[in-house]
Design an enzyme around this catalytic site. Structure first.
Site, PDB file in Angstrom:
ATOM      1  N   LYS A 112       0.828  -1.210   0.000  1.00 25.59           N
ATOM      2  CA  LYS A 112       0.000   0.000   0.000  1.00 25.59           C
ATOM      3  C   LYS A 112       0.864   1.262   0.000  1.00 25.59           C
ATOM      4  O   LYS A 112       0.436   2.314  -0.465  1.00 25.59           O
ATOM      5  CB  LYS A 112      -0.914   0.022   1.220  1.00 25.59           C
ATOM      6  CG  LYS A 112      -1.832  -1.180   1.385  1.00 25.59           C
ATOM      7  CD  LYS A 112      -2.961  -1.194   0.391  1.00 25.59           C
ATOM      8  CE  LYS A 112      -4.037  -2.207   0.721  1.00 25.59           C
ATOM      9  NZ  LYS A 112      -3.625  -3.616   0.580  1.00 25.59           N
TER      10      LYS A 112
HETATM   11  C1  PLP Z   1      -4.133  -4.788  -0.057  1.00 26.25           C
HETATM   12  C2  PLP Z   1      -3.288  -6.011  -0.100  1.00 26.25           C
HETATM   13  C3  PLP Z   1      -3.450  -7.015  -1.083  1.00 26.25           C
HETATM   14  C4  PLP Z   1      -4.553  -6.946  -2.127  1.00 26.25           C
HETATM   15  O1  PLP Z   1      -4.326  -5.965  -3.087  1.00 26.25           O
HETATM   16  P1  PLP Z   1      -5.531  -5.450  -4.017  1.00 26.25           P
HETATM   17  O2  PLP Z   1      -4.975  -4.320  -4.795  1.00 26.25           O
HETATM   18  O3  PLP Z   1      -6.608  -5.018  -3.053  1.00 26.25           O
HETATM   19  O4  PLP Z   1      -5.964  -6.599  -4.857  1.00 26.25           O
HETATM   20  C5  PLP Z   1      -2.590  -8.090  -1.092  1.00 26.25           C
HETATM   21  N1  PLP Z   1      -1.622  -8.220  -0.151  1.00 26.25           N
HETATM   22  C6  PLP Z   1      -1.428  -7.290   0.822  1.00 26.25           C
HETATM   23  C7  PLP Z   1      -0.370  -7.504   1.828  1.00 26.25           C
HETATM   24  C8  PLP Z   1      -2.250  -6.155   0.886  1.00 26.25           C
HETATM   25  O5  PLP Z   1      -2.052  -5.242   1.868  1.00 26.25           O
END
Ligand code: PLP
Length: 495
Positions: A112
């Site tokens: 993120k």
């Molecule tokens: C948010 C997240 C995901 C999923 O990503 P998306 O873009 O929502 O598909 C996968 N792994 C981690 C560690 C995340 O924080």
């Protein structure tokens, strides 16, 4: 050529990139989509000698066409700096013949950070461009990862404040500690008595409260969102796929133009959608492998053409993928319908009404570059143990879901195209599940004992993000009921 942003649900007037970033969602409840996907205007060879920041500019300038070069470069420079623990921002590790693209070297050690370190700067630049004098108040509901990444991104950013609501008893101890120790006068963290859905619903209610909005405007505030459907989060995610390809080319791992496959552990479908955009910009990507955990709505969708959320919600060891409505899939559906907002709107109405929709054969034909797979909890744990055993490399639970699905894909298809797995979190963020997968003997250790043991067996220093919270003082101890959420916001803003 200018890119404007249209709604996935109606023919409403397209807007500039900066307006789309400020608004987050379209007025008809849809998502903003680019009116065309721009092509890369530098050759792969030219890109192969560029830094992460330079490639970020080359990609983002094609989408954020109302930003000046100076504005965009300043946003990029302030986002991808020493907050990352490596100059190359997104390093790569090879294990079992696959490339793990590590997207967790930012401030909160989850992927993120790749988008949330730049979003605050894009947002303040957008506000300035559009002569918005108000202070921007970001409201976020989180199940753990997004909250901390958004707090870290917005902390201390002039002209912004951020409020995060999290379910008091619904996040991991490390996740909670990361949030309640957040510094910065412009940050506010509140635990609610309720689950993530309650937090999310409460936030949406605050967004649509017109009286509150009027009160806010009088005092010089307006709301915005750091949610993953903001185009200002999607565009920065395209960058690392282009960068990964450029690095592989620079290091002679692939030849110019050679295809690679991309494997993405998926929840809200934002990360893999960014890979899809990269592919449509001309990056030589073959298959897009969409990996799910036991909440395998997407696996079923790619297999049958039916999206059906009517099923039990499973709590897994990869909580950031525990999701039954993948919001960003709407953008893919819209594109598969030939950029037809009416057809997409009908399907989305069926999703909110009956919890289910089915796409046409013609739309399905457009999805053949995608491969959907899923991993069970046991397969996920086995994958962590196996890769540690064979290479000494420790991956987190989300990345392990992707590695497990990739194994199935390679066995099923015999496809030996070089593959990149998006590694979305540091194993230190999910220490207990990771260590338990390696050996049950770790069961009795405390959270921080596990952190030190992981550091020892993986031969990786404890990340600063974890070191920091070991002894950090709690700065936020606000707790409220769901119906008190608006009052908490008012208290923070002194309304
Ligand atoms: C948010 C997240 C995901 C999923 O990503 P998306 O873009 O929502 O598909 C996968 N792994 C981690 C560690 C995340 O924080």
């Amino acid at each position: 050529m200018e890119v404007l942003y249209k709604s996935t649900r109606s023919g409403q007037e397209p807007v500039s990139a900066s307006i789309a970033i400020l608004k987050g969602l379209t007025e008809d409840g849809g998502l903003f989509v680019p009116d065309h996907i721009p092509a890369l205007d530098k050759s792969l060879k030219e890109l192969s000698v560029m830094s992460y920041q330079e490639i970020a500019y080359e990609v983002m300038k094609l989408y954020l066409t109302d930003f000046t070069e100076e504005e965009l470069k300043s946003c990029i420079a302030r986002a991808y700096d020493k907050k990352f623990d490596t100059d190359i921002i997104a390093p790569r590790t090879e294990a079992e013949g696959v490339f793990f693209l590590e997207l967790f070297h930012g401030a909160t050690i989850a992927f993120k950070d790749m988008a949330l370190s730049i979003l605050p700067h894009l947002l303040t630049a957008s506000a300035k461009k559009n002569h918005i004098q108000n202070e921007i108040v970001i409201l976020t509901a989180t199940s753990g990862d997004t909250g901390k990444a958004a707090l870290a991104g917005f902390a201390g950013v002039e002209g912004t404040r951020i409020v995060v609501f999290y379910p008091k008893n619904g996040v991991s101890p490390i996740q909670e500690k990361q949030m309640v120790t957040q510094k910065g006068d412009n940050t506010f963290v509140v635990g609610i008595h309720g689950n993530f859905d309650d937090a999310q619903t409460g936030v949406k209610k605050i967004f649509s409260d017109r009286r509150l909005a009027a009160e806010m405007a009088k005092q010089g505030f307006q709301f915005s969102s750091a949610n993953s459907i903001n185009i200002g989060r999607l565009v920065p995610q395209i960058v690392y796929y282009v960068y990964a390809y450029a690095r592989l080319l620079a290091e002679g791992k692939i030849k110019e133009g050679q295809r690679i496959n991309v494997v993405v552990p998926t929840g809200n479908f934002g990360n893999i959608l960014a890979a899809f955009y990269a592919r449509n910009m001309g990056l030589p990507i073959g298959r897009l492998v969409c990996a799910s955990n036991e909440n395998k709505v997407l696996y079923d969708f790619f297999r049958t053409g039916v999206y059906d959320r009517n099923r039990e919600f499973v709590l897994t060891s990869s909580p950031s993928m525990d999701i039954l409505i993948s919001s960003n899939l709407e953008r893919l559906i819209y594109h598969m319908a030939g950029d037809d907002p009416e057809q997409n709107a009908r399907l989305m109405a069926a999703l909110s009404g009956q919890g289910r929709y089915e796409i046409t054969e013609q739309m399905r034909a457009g999805l053949q570059d995608f491969y959907g797979g899923y991993a069970t909890e046991a397969e996920t744990a086995d994958t962590i143990r196996r890769i540690y055993g064979s290479c000494g490399y420790v991956i987190d639970t989300h990345t392990a879901v992707a590695a497990s699905v990739y194994g199935k894909y390679a066995r099923e298809t015999g496809d030996r195209t070089p593959a990149i797995i998006a590694s979305t979190a540091s194993p230190f963020k999910f220490t207990r599940s990771v260590m338990n997968a390696i050996d049950h003997k770790y069961d009795s250790m405390t959270d921080f004992e596990l952190v030190d043991e992981l550091s020892r067996i993986a031969n990786v220093a404890v990340p600063a993000a974890i070191e920091e919270i070991r002894s950090a003082p709690v700065l936020h101890d606000n707790i409220c009921e769901v119906d008190e959420m608006p009052d908490m916001v008012k208290r923070f803003l002194k309304l």
